[in-house]
Design an enzyme around this catalytic site. Structure first.
Site, PDB file in Angstrom:
ATOM      1  N   GLU A  23       0.821  -1.207   0.000  1.00 41.73           N
ATOM      2  CA  GLU A  23       0.000   0.000   0.000  1.00 41.73           C
ATOM      3  C   GLU A  23       0.855   1.257   0.000  1.00 41.73           C
ATOM      4  O   GLU A  23       0.578   2.214  -0.731  1.00 41.73           O
ATOM      5  CB  GLU A  23      -0.930  -0.016   1.225  1.00 41.73           C
ATOM      6  CG  GLU A  23      -1.739   1.251   1.431  1.00 41.73           C
ATOM      7  CD  GLU A  23      -2.703   1.572   0.297  1.00 41.73           C
ATOM      8  OE1 GLU A  23      -3.195   2.712   0.251  1.00 41.73           O
ATOM      9  OE2 GLU A  23      -2.955   0.684  -0.547  1.00 41.73           O
ATOM     10  N   HIS A  70       2.540   1.886  -3.364  1.00 44.11           N
ATOM     11  CA  HIS A  70       1.537   2.457  -4.275  1.00 44.11           C
ATOM     12  C   HIS A  70       1.368   3.950  -4.025  1.00 44.11           C
ATOM     13  O   HIS A  70       1.278   4.756  -4.959  1.00 44.11           O
ATOM     14  CB  HIS A  70       0.210   1.719  -4.095  1.00 44.11           C
ATOM     15  CG  HIS A  70      -0.877   2.219  -5.000  1.00 44.11           C
ATOM     16  ND1 HIS A  70      -2.177   2.395  -4.572  1.00 44.11           N
ATOM     17  CD2 HIS A  70      -0.864   2.608  -6.302  1.00 44.11           C
ATOM     18  CE1 HIS A  70      -2.900   2.860  -5.576  1.00 44.11           C
ATOM     19  NE2 HIS A  70      -2.128   2.999  -6.629  1.00 44.11           N
ATOM     20  N   HIS A  79     -11.930   5.637  -7.987  1.00 42.55           N
ATOM     21  CA  HIS A  79     -10.469   5.779  -7.978  1.00 42.55           C
ATOM     22  C   HIS A  79      -9.857   5.079  -9.187  1.00 42.55           C
ATOM     23  O   HIS A  79      -8.937   5.609  -9.828  1.00 42.55           O
ATOM     24  CB  HIS A  79      -9.925   5.183  -6.679  1.00 42.55           C
ATOM     25  CG  HIS A  79      -8.498   5.537  -6.402  1.00 42.55           C
ATOM     26  ND1 HIS A  79      -7.995   6.804  -6.534  1.00 42.55           N
ATOM     27  CD2 HIS A  79      -7.452   4.768  -5.992  1.00 42.55           C
ATOM     28  CE1 HIS A  79      -6.717   6.822  -6.220  1.00 42.55           C
ATOM     29  NE2 HIS A  79      -6.361   5.595  -5.895  1.00 42.55           N
ATOM     30  N   HIS A 124     -20.768  -8.023 -16.402  1.00 43.44           N
ATOM     31  CA  HIS A 124     -19.432  -7.744 -16.934  1.00 43.44           C
ATOM     32  C   HIS A 124     -19.074  -8.718 -18.054  1.00 43.44           C
ATOM     33  O   HIS A 124     -18.511  -8.327 -19.084  1.00 43.44           O
ATOM     34  CB  HIS A 124     -18.416  -7.841 -15.799  1.00 43.44           C
ATOM     35  CG  HIS A 124     -16.995  -7.594 -16.217  1.00 43.44           C
ATOM     36  ND1 HIS A 124     -16.594  -6.483 -16.909  1.00 43.44           N
ATOM     37  CD2 HIS A 124     -15.869  -8.335 -16.037  1.00 43.44           C
ATOM     38  CE1 HIS A 124     -15.293  -6.532 -17.138  1.00 43.44           C
ATOM     39  NE2 HIS A 124     -14.833  -7.661 -16.628  1.00 43.44           N
ATOM     40  N   HIS A 126      -4.840  -8.189 -16.909  1.00 40.89           N
ATOM     41  CA  HIS A 126      -6.171  -7.872 -17.451  1.00 40.89           C
ATOM     42  C   HIS A 126      -6.487  -6.392 -17.254  1.00 40.89           C
ATOM     43  O   HIS A 126      -7.069  -5.750 -18.132  1.00 40.89           O
ATOM     44  CB  HIS A 126      -7.215  -8.752 -16.757  1.00 40.89           C
ATOM     45  CG  HIS A 126      -8.527  -8.819 -17.470  1.00 40.89           C
ATOM     46  ND1 HIS A 126      -8.647  -9.141 -18.802  1.00 40.89           N
ATOM     47  CD2 HIS A 126      -9.796  -8.612 -17.029  1.00 40.89           C
ATOM     48  CE1 HIS A 126      -9.920  -9.136 -19.152  1.00 40.89           C
ATOM     49  NE2 HIS A 126     -10.633  -8.805 -18.099  1.00 40.89           N
TER      50      HIS A 126
END
Length: 326
Positions: free
Chosen positions: A72, A75, A134, A244, A304
């Site tokens: 985290e 990032h 986000h 989806h 992906h």
């Protein structure tokens, strides 16, 4: 031009931030640090015994997992670096008389909003609508940086390519279809619905009778101590996943049709764009199927996300070339 080189590097860096964000999210490390912008009140993940003792008193319900906390924080570090790069781009654009002004200002505002969304992602305990926003913000930043680069870089299509201009409606529709698919993908991921269906082509069991669209796409999911690992029941998550997957078929067909039609463009730029689009669609479909067959392996799931970002960039380029240059 120096600004063009900086934007190119920033585009690559933005993709790295998107991939790192996906890796962090898929590693269940989004709450590795329960506060913001630091980690348990520190600029780095604390490890000293006296710091850990202090943390236990300040965060009695928290369980420190150093690996997730570092994911985290890394990032956040690279996202903060990206923010500084966008600021540098803004300053350079404002100083150059012929450079665009409104677009870099908008990009700068967007990344500030992205930082706020990053904070809310943590403080609101991974609320799905915030997590998805986000994600969409990161993809939007990626696309707008490419648009700024194209605005600064001369692009000429000899003869105007009258055939390609006829594809403008299809190219615009393809972009819209892809954006919807990216949003659905973000909603699937943020609600931990990626493994709600584990068979092909659609879903196992009597899935048609269990669809619950109102619950599946409501942005309000009640009050919960945390949204980590999702709060929706199986039928609702299955509805998100099925939506989806079905829209992925629509997206694939639409983009493949555009790619095949671009093969007959007069300009080699547009033809090559069509070949690239076709290659990316095939790769993305393969990654999506692999996620199902192989039970969402981390590397493929992250890839992906990256594939979706590259598809978005390709369609932004195609639309820009058709509208502005063809």
């Amino acid at each position: 031009m120096a600004i063009q080189r900086l934007i190119k590097f920033t585009l690559v860096f933005t993709l790295a931030v998107i991939l790192m964000g996906a890796y962090t999210r898929l590693s269940d490390a989004g709450l590795g640090c329960p506060d913001w912008p630091g980690c348990y009140g520190h600029l780095a993940v604390p490890s000293a015994s006296h710091d850990l003792a202090n943390i236990e008193s300040r965060f009695p319900d928290a369980q420190i997992e150093p690996e997730k906390a570092w994911l985290e924080m890394i990032h956040r570090y690279i996202a903060g670096t990206l923010g500084l790069m966008v600021l540098a781009i803004l300053i350079m654009c404002l100083k150059q008389p012929q450079a665009p002004k409104k677009l870099p200002v908008f990009i700068a505002v967007l990344i500030v909003f992205q930082a706020a969304l990053g904070m809310w992602t943590v403080t609101m305990k991974l609320m799905p609508v915030v997590v998805m926003a986000h994600l969409i913000g990161g993809f939007s930043l990626f696309a707008l940086l490419l648009l700024l680069y194209l605005r600064l870089k001369p692009l000429r299509i000899p003869g105007g390519d009258t055939y390609a201009r006829k594809l403008i409606p299809l190219a615009l529709a393809s972009l819209g279809v892809l954006v919807i698919q990216i949003i659905l993908g973000g909603w699937t991921s943020s609600n931990y619905a990626a493994l709600a269906c584990t068979t092909l082509p659609i879903c196992e069991g009597n899935w048609v009778d269990n669809l619950r669209f109102a619950d599946a796409f409501s942005p309000f999911q009640g009050d919960h101590p945390s949204f980590e690992f999702g709060v929706l029941d199986y039928a609702t998550r299955m509805t998100i996943h099925v939506s989806h997957r079905i829209w992925a078929v629509v997206t694939s067909i639409t983009l493949i049709v555009l790619a095949l039609k671009l093969r007959y463009a007069q300009s080699h730029i547009m033809r090559n764009s069509g070949y690239l689009l076709l290659l990316l669609v095939i790769a993305q479909v393969g990654l999506g199927i692999s996620n199902v067959v192989m039970n969402l392996p981390l590397g493929i799931a992250v890839s992906h996300n990256g594939g979706a970002a590259l598809l978005l960039l390709t369609l932004v380029f195609i639309n820009y070339a058709l509208w502005r240059k063809a």
